[in-house]
Design a protein around this motif. Structure first.
Motif, PDB file in Angstrom:
ATOM      1  N   PRO A  39     -16.616   9.107  15.792  1.00 49.70           N
ATOM      2  CA  PRO A  39     -15.235   8.741  16.124  1.00 49.70           C
ATOM      3  C   PRO A  39     -14.797   9.234  17.495  1.00 49.70           C
ATOM      4  O   PRO A  39     -15.299  10.243  18.001  1.00 49.70           O
ATOM      5  CB  PRO A  39     -14.413   9.411  15.021  1.00 49.70           C
ATOM      6  N   VAL A  40     -13.878   8.507  18.081  1.00 53.52           N
ATOM      7  CA  VAL A  40     -13.259   8.906  19.339  1.00 53.52           C
ATOM      8  C   VAL A  40     -12.090   9.847  19.073  1.00 53.52           C
ATOM      9  O   VAL A  40     -11.841  10.793  19.811  1.00 53.52           O
ATOM     10  CB  VAL A  40     -12.782   7.659  20.118  1.00 53.52           C
ATOM     11  N   ALA A  41     -11.369   9.552  17.986  1.00 59.16           N
ATOM     12  CA  ALA A  41     -10.185  10.350  17.648  1.00 59.16           C
ATOM     13  C   ALA A  41      -9.797  10.085  16.205  1.00 59.16           C
ATOM     14  O   ALA A  41     -10.343   9.194  15.536  1.00 59.16           O
ATOM     15  CB  ALA A  41      -9.025  10.009  18.588  1.00 59.16           C
ATOM     16  N   LEU A  42      -8.848  10.847  15.753  1.00 57.50           N
ATOM     17  CA  LEU A  42      -8.268  10.659  14.425  1.00 57.50           C
ATOM     18  C   LEU A  42      -6.751  10.633  14.573  1.00 57.50           C
ATOM     19  O   LEU A  42      -6.164  11.543  15.154  1.00 57.50           O
ATOM     20  CB  LEU A  42      -8.665  11.797  13.485  1.00 57.50           C
ATOM     21  N   LEU A  43      -6.132   9.582  14.053  1.00 56.95           N
ATOM     22  CA  LEU A  43      -4.679   9.508  14.002  1.00 56.95           C
ATOM     23  C   LEU A  43      -4.253   9.856  12.582  1.00 56.95           C
ATOM     24  O   LEU A  43      -4.656   9.193  11.619  1.00 56.95           O
ATOM     25  CB  LEU A  43      -4.191   8.107  14.372  1.00 56.95           C
ATOM     26  N   ALA A  44      -3.470  10.931  12.459  1.00 57.39           N
ATOM     27  CA  ALA A  44      -2.977  11.373  11.149  1.00 57.39           C
ATOM     28  C   ALA A  44      -1.463  11.249  11.119  1.00 57.39           C
ATOM     29  O   ALA A  44      -0.772  11.780  12.004  1.00 57.39           O
ATOM     30  CB  ALA A  44      -3.410  12.813  10.879  1.00 57.39           C
ATOM     31  N   ILE A  45      -0.951  10.556  10.112  1.00 53.98           N
ATOM     32  CA  ILE A  45       0.489  10.352   9.959  1.00 53.98           C
ATOM     33  C   ILE A  45       0.881  10.859   8.572  1.00 53.98           C
ATOM     34  O   ILE A  45       0.286  10.449   7.570  1.00 53.98           O
ATOM     35  CB  ILE A  45       0.878   8.865  10.093  1.00 53.98           C
ATOM     36  N   ALA A  46       1.871  11.744   8.511  1.00 56.08           N
ATOM     37  CA  ALA A  46       2.268  12.346   7.234  1.00 56.08           C
ATOM     38  C   ALA A  46       3.700  11.975   6.882  1.00 56.08           C
ATOM     39  O   ALA A  46       4.587  11.970   7.738  1.00 56.08           O
ATOM     40  CB  ALA A  46       2.135  13.861   7.304  1.00 56.08           C
ATOM     41  N   SER A  47       3.896  11.655   5.610  1.00 53.03           N
ATOM     42  CA  SER A  47       5.231  11.385   5.082  1.00 53.03           C
ATOM     43  C   SER A  47       5.569  12.416   4.020  1.00 53.03           C
ATOM     44  O   SER A  47       4.692  12.851   3.261  1.00 53.03           O
ATOM     45  CB  SER A  47       5.293   9.978   4.473  1.00 53.03           C
ATOM     46  N   ASN A  48       6.835  12.809   3.938  1.00 54.11           N
ATOM     47  CA  ASN A  48       7.260  13.723   2.885  1.00 54.11           C
ATOM     48  C   ASN A  48       7.281  13.045   1.522  1.00 54.11           C
ATOM     49  O   ASN A  48       7.313  13.714   0.492  1.00 54.11           O
ATOM     50  CB  ASN A  48       8.655  14.287   3.197  1.00 54.11           C
ATOM     51  N   ASP A  49       7.282  11.712   1.527  1.00 55.17           N
ATOM     52  CA  ASP A  49       7.307  10.928   0.296  1.00 55.17           C
ATOM     53  C   ASP A  49       5.878  10.807  -0.253  1.00 55.17           C
ATOM     54  O   ASP A  49       5.026  10.188   0.399  1.00 55.17           O
ATOM     55  CB  ASP A  49       7.892   9.549   0.569  1.00 55.17           C
ATOM     56  N   PRO A  50       5.587  11.342  -1.440  1.00 55.68           N
ATOM     57  CA  PRO A  50       4.222  11.271  -1.989  1.00 55.68           C
ATOM     58  C   PRO A  50       3.732   9.848  -2.227  1.00 55.68           C
ATOM     59  O   PRO A  50       2.528   9.610  -2.286  1.00 55.68           O
ATOM     60  CB  PRO A  50       4.332  12.036  -3.316  1.00 55.68           C
ATOM     61  N   SER A  51       4.650   8.896  -2.366  1.00 52.69           N
ATOM     62  CA  SER A  51       4.258   7.520  -2.667  1.00 52.69           C
ATOM     63  C   SER A  51       4.310   6.594  -1.451  1.00 52.69           C
ATOM     64  O   SER A  51       4.063   5.400  -1.578  1.00 52.69           O
ATOM     65  CB  SER A  51       5.159   6.945  -3.768  1.00 52.69           C
ATOM     66  N   HIS A  52       4.639   7.139  -0.269  1.00 46.60           N
ATOM     67  CA  HIS A  52       4.790   6.261   0.895  1.00 46.60           C
ATOM     68  C   HIS A  52       3.469   5.606   1.283  1.00 46.60           C
ATOM     69  O   HIS A  52       3.394   4.397   1.489  1.00 46.60           O
ATOM     70  CB  HIS A  52       5.350   7.032   2.085  1.00 46.60           C
ATOM     71  N   PHE A  53       2.419   6.398   1.385  1.00 48.25           N
ATOM     72  CA  PHE A  53       1.096   5.855   1.706  1.00 48.25           C
ATOM     73  C   PHE A  53       0.277   5.745   0.428  1.00 48.25           C
ATOM     74  O   PHE A  53       0.180   6.705  -0.344  1.00 48.25           O
ATOM     75  CB  PHE A  53       0.375   6.754   2.715  1.00 48.25           C
ATOM     76  N   SER A  54      -0.317   4.579   0.219  1.00 46.09           N
ATOM     77  CA  SER A  54      -1.131   4.347  -0.974  1.00 46.09           C
ATOM     78  C   SER A  54      -2.324   3.472  -0.606  1.00 46.09           C
ATOM     79  O   SER A  54      -2.268   2.715   0.376  1.00 46.09           O
ATOM     80  CB  SER A  54      -0.301   3.679  -2.070  1.00 46.09           C
ATOM     81  N   PRO A  55      -3.400   3.543  -1.380  1.00 44.89           N
ATOM     82  CA  PRO A  55      -4.625   2.803  -1.030  1.00 44.89           C
ATOM     83  C   PRO A  55      -4.464   1.292  -0.939  1.00 44.89           C
ATOM     84  O   PRO A  55      -5.244   0.631  -0.264  1.00 44.89           O
ATOM     85  CB  PRO A  55      -5.575   3.179  -2.179  1.00 44.89           C
ATOM     86  N   ASP A  56      -3.459   0.739  -1.605  1.00 43.98           N
ATOM     87  CA  ASP A  56      -3.290  -0.720  -1.602  1.00 43.98           C
ATOM     88  C   ASP A  56      -2.415  -1.222  -0.448  1.00 43.98           C
ATOM     89  O   ASP A  56      -2.094  -2.406  -0.378  1.00 43.98           O
ATOM     90  CB  ASP A  56      -2.701  -1.185  -2.932  1.00 43.98           C
ATOM     91  N   MET A  57      -2.037  -0.340   0.457  1.00 51.82           N
ATOM     92  CA  MET A  57      -1.191  -0.746   1.581  1.00 51.82           C
ATOM     93  C   MET A  57      -1.937  -1.660   2.541  1.00 51.82           C
ATOM     94  O   MET A  57      -3.141  -1.536   2.739  1.00 51.82           O
ATOM     95  CB  MET A  57      -0.693   0.489   2.349  1.00 51.82           C
ATOM     96  N   ASP A  58      -1.183  -2.585   3.160  1.00 54.11           N
ATOM     97  CA  ASP A  58      -1.753  -3.460   4.182  1.00 54.11           C
ATOM     98  C   ASP A  58      -1.888  -2.673   5.488  1.00 54.11           C
ATOM     99  O   ASP A  58      -0.991  -1.922   5.871  1.00 54.11           O
ATOM    100  CB  ASP A  58      -0.840  -4.667   4.394  1.00 54.11           C
ATOM    101  N   THR A  59      -3.018  -2.851   6.174  1.00 55.86           N
ATOM    102  CA  THR A  59      -3.283  -2.084   7.401  1.00 55.86           C
ATOM    103  C   THR A  59      -3.369  -2.979   8.637  1.00 55.86           C
ATOM    104  O   THR A  59      -3.903  -2.558   9.663  1.00 55.86           O
ATOM    105  CB  THR A  59      -4.596  -1.281   7.268  1.00 55.86           C
ATOM    106  N   MET A  60      -2.838  -4.199   8.538  1.00 56.10           N
ATOM    107  CA  MET A  60      -2.992  -5.151   9.635  1.00 56.10           C
ATOM    108  C   MET A  60      -2.447  -4.602  10.957  1.00 56.10           C
ATOM    109  O   MET A  60      -3.119  -4.664  11.993  1.00 56.10           O
ATOM    110  CB  MET A  60      -2.292  -6.472   9.306  1.00 56.10           C
ATOM    111  N   MET A  61      -1.229  -4.053  10.930  1.00 58.41           N
ATOM    112  CA  MET A  61      -0.638  -3.552  12.165  1.00 58.41           C
ATOM    113  C   MET A  61      -1.341  -2.279  12.639  1.00 58.41           C
ATOM    114  O   MET A  61      -1.549  -2.079  13.841  1.00 58.41           O
ATOM    115  CB  MET A  61       0.857  -3.285  11.979  1.00 58.41           C
TER     116      MET A  61
END
Length: 220
Positions: A180-202
């Motif tokens: 890898p060149v880098a890792l982008l990590a984004i954290a939400s305080n909401d436990p349900s905000h990010f989930s495996p079924d999310m669309d990643t197009m953008m």
């Protein structure tokens, strides 16, 4: 005669009446007087005529359609806002001239638009390794074939990434997973905000742009 007719009707089963009406859809056209005499139980109005019942059903359906249209318009408006956000983000990233600028744009943009708790861009060395050994292990363990992890992590893994124990995270591998060149990590305080079924197009587009831009800045 009326009693005889009533007795005959009582002998009919509900299914026979239903079948007859389905096969004779013009029955009430030929006998319109029945529409006003038929009474149907209603939870709020006691009993109503068939016509009133149809009107109530129609009003209910119209209200349901209006709510669906409002919901669709709300979703469309939100999608347009997100599209505009990412469109501006792409231009801002293209106009950066250093890794510090890239990091600032990512942090400011994602935090101001989505109020994320933490946004971090970690850069690897020439061998594709992170300065923090924990990050190398987390990426090997958690990233899927597309180079993403979306969801919750144990505190011992999430804390080294985004300095928080709870909530949910999006991990985006920039470049090839094997180096890898880098890792982008984004954290939400909401436990349900990010989930495996999310669309990643953008996020895919952000990832591709960063995979082009970061090496360009590192190596000129």
């Amino acid at each position: 005669m009326k009693h005889e007719l009533t007795d005959s009707l009582n002998d009919l089963s509900a299914s026979m009446v239903k079948e007859y009406l389905l096969e004779n859809s013009d029955f009430f056209i030929r006998h319109p007087e029945l529409l006003l005499s038929l009474r149907i139980p209603h939870t709020e109005r006691g009993t109503v005529s068939l016509i009133e019942h149809q009107q109530l059903n129609l009003r209910s359906r119209v209200q349901q359609l209006e709510e669906e249209i409002t919901s669709l318009l709300s979703v469309a408006s939100r999608n347009e806002d997100i599209y505009r956000f990412y469109n501006q983000l792409f231009f801002d990233l293209l106009n950066t001239h250093s890794l510090d600028e890239i990091n600032r744009v990512l942090v400011d943009s994602f935090k101001s638009r989505f109020r994320f708790a933490k946004v971090r861009l970690a850069i690897t060395d020439l061998q594709g390794q992170f300065e923090q050994p924990e990050l190398n292990l987390i990426l090997r363990r958690r990233l899927n074939e597309q180079g993403y992890y979306l969801g919750r992590l144990p505190a011992q893994e999430q804390n080294p990434l985004v300095a928080q124990d709870n909530g949910s995270v999006a991990l985006v591998c920039i470049g090839d997973r094997s180096q890898p060149v880098a890792l982008l990590a984004i954290a939400s305080n909401d436990p349900s905000h990010f989930s495996p079924d999310m669309d990643t197009m953008m996020l895919d587009q952000v990832r591709q742009l960063l995979a082009y831009k970061i090496p360009q800045l590192l190596h000129g």
